[in-house]
Motif scaffolding. Sequence first.
Motif, PDB file in Angstrom:
ATOM      1  N   LEU A   1     -40.473 -15.017  41.736  1.00  0.00           N
ATOM      2  CA  LEU A   1     -40.879 -15.869  40.741  1.00  0.00           C
ATOM      3  C   LEU A   1     -39.046 -16.193  40.557  1.00  0.00           C
ATOM      4  CD1 LEU A   1     -43.482 -14.746  38.543  1.00  0.00           C
ATOM      5  CD2 LEU A   1     -43.445 -16.317  40.359  1.00  0.00           C
ATOM      6  N   LEU A   2     -38.313 -14.956  40.125  1.00  0.00           N
ATOM      7  CA  LEU A   2     -37.177 -15.492  40.089  1.00  0.00           C
ATOM      8  C   LEU A   2     -36.481 -16.683  40.322  1.00  0.00           C
ATOM      9  CD1 LEU A   2     -35.995 -12.270  38.093  1.00  0.00           C
ATOM     10  CD2 LEU A   2     -36.056 -14.186  36.940  1.00  0.00           C
ATOM     11  N   HIS A   3     -36.321 -16.269  42.278  1.00  0.00           N
ATOM     12  CA  HIS A   3     -36.074 -17.083  43.315  1.00  0.00           C
ATOM     13  C   HIS A   3     -36.484 -18.529  43.151  1.00  0.00           C
ATOM     14  CE1 HIS A   3     -34.180 -13.176  45.508  1.00  0.00           C
ATOM     15  NE2 HIS A   3     -34.179 -13.190  44.067  1.00  0.00           N
ATOM     16  N   ASP A   4     -38.014 -18.390  43.098  1.00  0.00           N
ATOM     17  CA  ASP A   4     -38.167 -19.607  43.555  1.00  0.00           C
ATOM     18  C   ASP A   4     -37.883 -20.585  42.424  1.00  0.00           C
ATOM     19  OD1 ASP A   4     -40.396 -18.981  45.715  1.00  0.00           O
ATOM     20  OD2 ASP A   4     -42.026 -18.944  44.019  1.00  0.00           O
ATOM     21  N   ASP A   5     -37.972 -19.849  41.223  1.00  0.00           N
ATOM     22  CA  ASP A   5     -37.601 -21.037  39.903  1.00  0.00           C
ATOM     23  C   ASP A   5     -36.496 -21.980  40.432  1.00  0.00           C
ATOM     24  OD1 ASP A   5     -39.775 -21.002  38.558  1.00  0.00           O
ATOM     25  OD2 ASP A   5     -38.870 -19.092  36.946  1.00  0.00           O
ATOM     26  N   VAL A   6     -35.488 -21.181  40.930  1.00  0.00           N
ATOM     27  CA  VAL A   6     -33.968 -21.524  41.290  1.00  0.00           C
ATOM     28  C   VAL A   6     -34.099 -22.075  42.631  1.00  0.00           C
ATOM     29  CG1 VAL A   6     -31.998 -20.972  42.346  1.00  0.00           C
ATOM     30  CG2 VAL A   6     -32.280 -19.752  40.843  1.00  0.00           C
ATOM     31  N   VAL A   7     -34.934 -22.014  43.898  1.00  0.00           N
ATOM     32  CA  VAL A   7     -34.908 -22.614  44.440  1.00  0.00           C
ATOM     33  C   VAL A   7     -35.485 -24.320  44.006  1.00  0.00           C
ATOM     34  CG1 VAL A   7     -36.125 -23.390  47.058  1.00  0.00           C
ATOM     35  CG2 VAL A   7     -35.260 -21.234  46.284  1.00  0.00           C
ATOM     36  N   ASP A   8     -36.582 -23.768  43.711  1.00  0.00           N
ATOM     37  CA  ASP A   8     -37.789 -25.364  42.573  1.00  0.00           C
ATOM     38  C   ASP A   8     -37.196 -25.680  41.645  1.00  0.00           C
ATOM     39  OD1 ASP A   8     -39.156 -24.085  44.576  1.00  0.00           O
ATOM     40  OD2 ASP A   8     -40.152 -23.729  43.014  1.00  0.00           O
ATOM     41  N   GLU A   9     -35.733 -25.501  40.748  1.00  0.00           N
ATOM     42  CA  GLU A   9     -35.023 -26.779  40.632  1.00  0.00           C
ATOM     43  C   GLU A   9     -36.021 -26.341  39.021  1.00  0.00           C
ATOM     44  OE1 GLU A   9     -33.092 -29.600  41.427  1.00  0.00           O
ATOM     45  OE2 GLU A   9     -31.009 -28.218  42.733  1.00  0.00           O
ATOM     46  N   SER A  10     -36.770 -25.216  38.455  1.00  0.00           N
ATOM     47  CA  SER A  10     -37.956 -25.609  37.254  1.00  0.00           C
ATOM     48  C   SER A  10     -37.819 -24.850  36.017  1.00  0.00           C
ATOM     49  CB  SER A  10     -38.538 -24.811  37.990  1.00  0.00           C
ATOM     50  OG  SER A  10     -39.463 -24.288  39.023  1.00  0.00           O
ATOM     51  N   GLY A  11     -37.643 -26.030  35.526  1.00  0.00           N
ATOM     52  CA  GLY A  11     -37.040 -25.639  33.499  1.00  0.00           C
ATOM     53  C   GLY A  11     -38.388 -24.720  32.972  1.00  0.00           C
ATOM     54  N   MET A  12     -39.828 -24.638  33.670  1.00  0.00           N
ATOM     55  CA  MET A  12     -40.326 -23.873  32.467  1.00  0.00           C
ATOM     56  C   MET A  12     -41.520 -23.235  33.434  1.00  0.00           C
ATOM     57  SD  MET A  12     -39.652 -24.761  29.114  1.00  0.00           S
ATOM     58  CE  MET A  12     -41.498 -24.915  28.117  1.00  0.00           C
ATOM     59  N   ARG A  13     -41.562 -22.109  33.082  1.00  0.00           N
ATOM     60  CA  ARG A  13     -42.464 -21.204  33.404  1.00  0.00           C
ATOM     61  C   ARG A  13     -43.536 -20.141  32.155  1.00  0.00           C
ATOM     62  NH1 ARG A  13     -43.659 -18.746  38.606  1.00  0.00           N
ATOM     63  NH2 ARG A  13     -42.124 -19.818  39.383  1.00  0.00           N
ATOM     64  N   ARG A  14     -44.842 -20.206  32.979  1.00  0.00           N
ATOM     65  CA  ARG A  14     -45.508 -20.146  31.140  1.00  0.00           C
ATOM     66  C   ARG A  14     -45.462 -20.138  29.923  1.00  0.00           C
ATOM     67  NH1 ARG A  14     -45.074 -13.727  34.589  1.00  0.00           N
ATOM     68  NH2 ARG A  14     -46.407 -13.959  36.368  1.00  0.00           N
ATOM     69  N   GLY A  15     -44.892 -21.016  29.311  1.00  0.00           N
ATOM     70  CA  GLY A  15     -44.408 -21.944  28.595  1.00  0.00           C
ATOM     71  C   GLY A  15     -43.708 -21.824  27.860  1.00  0.00           C
ATOM     72  N   LYS A  16     -42.341 -21.172  28.771  1.00  0.00           N
ATOM     73  CA  LYS A  16     -40.890 -20.697  28.334  1.00  0.00           C
ATOM     74  C   LYS A  16     -40.274 -21.361  29.405  1.00  0.00           C
ATOM     75  CE  LYS A  16     -40.616 -16.141  27.119  1.00  0.00           C
ATOM     76  NZ  LYS A  16     -40.125 -14.445  27.287  1.00  0.00           N
ATOM     77  N   LYS A  17     -38.826 -21.489  28.342  1.00  0.00           N
ATOM     78  CA  LYS A  17     -37.615 -21.656  29.483  1.00  0.00           C
ATOM     79  C   LYS A  17     -37.519 -20.474  30.492  1.00  0.00           C
ATOM     80  CE  LYS A  17     -34.546 -23.993  26.590  1.00  0.00           C
ATOM     81  NZ  LYS A  17     -33.315 -24.393  26.002  1.00  0.00           N
ATOM     82  N   THR A  18     -37.286 -21.166  32.272  1.00  0.00           N
ATOM     83  CA  THR A  18     -37.302 -19.924  33.041  1.00  0.00           C
ATOM     84  C   THR A  18     -35.764 -19.669  32.899  1.00  0.00           C
ATOM     85  OG1 THR A  18     -36.103 -22.130  34.226  1.00  0.00           O
ATOM     86  CG2 THR A  18     -37.931 -21.577  34.763  1.00  0.00           C
ATOM     87  N   ALA A  19     -35.251 -18.120  33.555  1.00  0.00           N
ATOM     88  CA  ALA A  19     -34.297 -17.610  33.154  1.00  0.00           C
ATOM     89  C   ALA A  19     -33.258 -18.177  33.266  1.00  0.00           C
ATOM     90  CB  ALA A  19     -34.520 -16.243  34.313  1.00  0.00           C
ATOM     91  N   ARG A  20     -33.519 -18.997  34.828  1.00  0.00           N
ATOM     92  CA  ARG A  20     -31.908 -20.294  35.439  1.00  0.00           C
ATOM     93  C   ARG A  20     -31.468 -20.845  33.948  1.00  0.00           C
ATOM     94  NH1 ARG A  20     -33.440 -25.091  36.822  1.00  0.00           N
ATOM     95  NH2 ARG A  20     -31.477 -25.667  37.695  1.00  0.00           N
ATOM     96  N   MET A  21     -32.918 -20.749  33.813  1.00  0.00           N
ATOM     97  CA  MET A  21     -32.257 -22.470  32.531  1.00  0.00           C
ATOM     98  C   MET A  21     -30.973 -21.779  30.352  1.00  0.00           C
ATOM     99  SD  MET A  21     -32.777 -25.256  33.256  1.00  0.00           S
ATOM    100  CE  MET A  21     -32.996 -26.134  31.615  1.00  0.00           C
ATOM    101  N   ILE A  22     -31.438 -19.880  30.968  1.00  0.00           N
ATOM    102  CA  ILE A  22     -31.147 -19.639  29.843  1.00  0.00           C
ATOM    103  C   ILE A  22     -29.695 -18.873  30.792  1.00  0.00           C
ATOM    104  CG2 ILE A  22     -31.199 -17.367  28.132  1.00  0.00           C
ATOM    105  CD1 ILE A  22     -33.858 -17.890  28.166  1.00  0.00           C
ATOM    106  N   TRP A  23     -29.479 -18.124  31.751  1.00  0.00           N
ATOM    107  CA  TRP A  23     -28.633 -17.385  32.361  1.00  0.00           C
ATOM    108  C   TRP A  23     -28.226 -18.143  33.981  1.00  0.00           C
ATOM    109  CZ3 TRP A  23     -33.015 -15.014  30.396  1.00  0.00           C
ATOM    110  CH2 TRP A  23     -32.963 -14.468  29.440  1.00  0.00           C
ATOM    111  N   GLY A  24     -28.683 -19.192  33.925  1.00  0.00           N
ATOM    112  CA  GLY A  24     -28.351 -19.731  35.201  1.00  0.00           C
ATOM    113  C   GLY A  24     -28.917 -19.048  36.579  1.00  0.00           C
ATOM    114  N   ASN A  25     -28.442 -20.126  37.890  1.00  0.00           N
ATOM    115  CA  ASN A  25     -28.995 -19.787  38.982  1.00  0.00           C
ATOM    116  C   ASN A  25     -28.828 -18.023  39.519  1.00  0.00           C
ATOM    117  OD1 ASN A  25     -30.810 -21.511  38.787  1.00  0.00           O
ATOM    118  ND2 ASN A  25     -29.099 -23.697  40.345  1.00  0.00           N
TER     119      ASN A  25
END
Length: 338
Positions: A95-119
Amino acid sequence: MGVVVNLEDGKKPQASIAELVALTAQDMAAVNELILSKAGSDVAMIPEVANHLISSGGKRLRPMLTLAAAKMFNYAGDGHVKLAMSVEFMHTATLLHDDVVDESGMRRGKKTARMIWGNQASVLVGDYLLGQAFRVMVEVGSLEALDILSNAAAVIAEGEVLQLSVSKNLETTEDEYLEVIKAKTAALFSAAAEVGPVIANASRSDRAALRSYGTNLGLAFQLVDDALDYGGSSKDLGKNVGDDFREGKVTLPVILSYRRGTEEERAFWREAIETGEASDAALEKAFGIMKKHGAIADTIGRARHFGGIARDALAPLPSSRQKAALLDVIDFCISRVV
């Protein structure tokens, strides 16, 4: 625009995984303790990033499959807890890797880790969790279980690369797409279900039954997710409805709509998917085209087909509470849509 099951109509209730949760509750408490322990590190960012996703409310379905499958064959040790934790870490890393590849902003109603700490942090913490997963697998002492899970990790990575190769490609065939989700999603379901009977020293045919069950459950699960992206809710999906469309993902509802559409409709898909026209109006139009050509209904039909194969895979096994709970999972996955 929704196709979510109505739970309030007094008719057939939505399928539930309550029995699976109840059967695995004690072992899952041990899994959760181990997860918190192994997600720790002297490097402060690692537990921060890991716990952000670990504590975000996922159902932990995959590790519960491992626990139930082991108990189905009367496993008595604690290796199933360690393998279940490893499965969950593999899933979290993905999931952590997917969110980076997909440039996702939200997961399970929260900001993705990449949006908070970076890719970079997301990718590296995902790598850390994979490393921890393999360390714990080794502790179990089953070379065959290690082989199954390490092979799944390689297949998942292949699936990620294969998805990149077909990204935004509207000429992708249904067979090609099924290969992607078999690798990306079904491989971990399959491994999670198979390692239980492996450490319980079940027969080859029993292991094959659980492997087939996991593979086909995973395919059904992903196809339902594909359908929900165009007609579900964020609660059922674990991310924002329409994310696949906004990210230009070519999923089965898109593939079917594109192939069945008029030239004008295919031009719309090319504009929407290939050039990133992803407004709310475009999403509404996409849903209308899908409904016109039965693309969502047929995607759900494919999911039911694979669910049926998963059910048949378990049919020869003796009746047990664990078997009944695993069959409930099939109904639960598909009942998220009607």
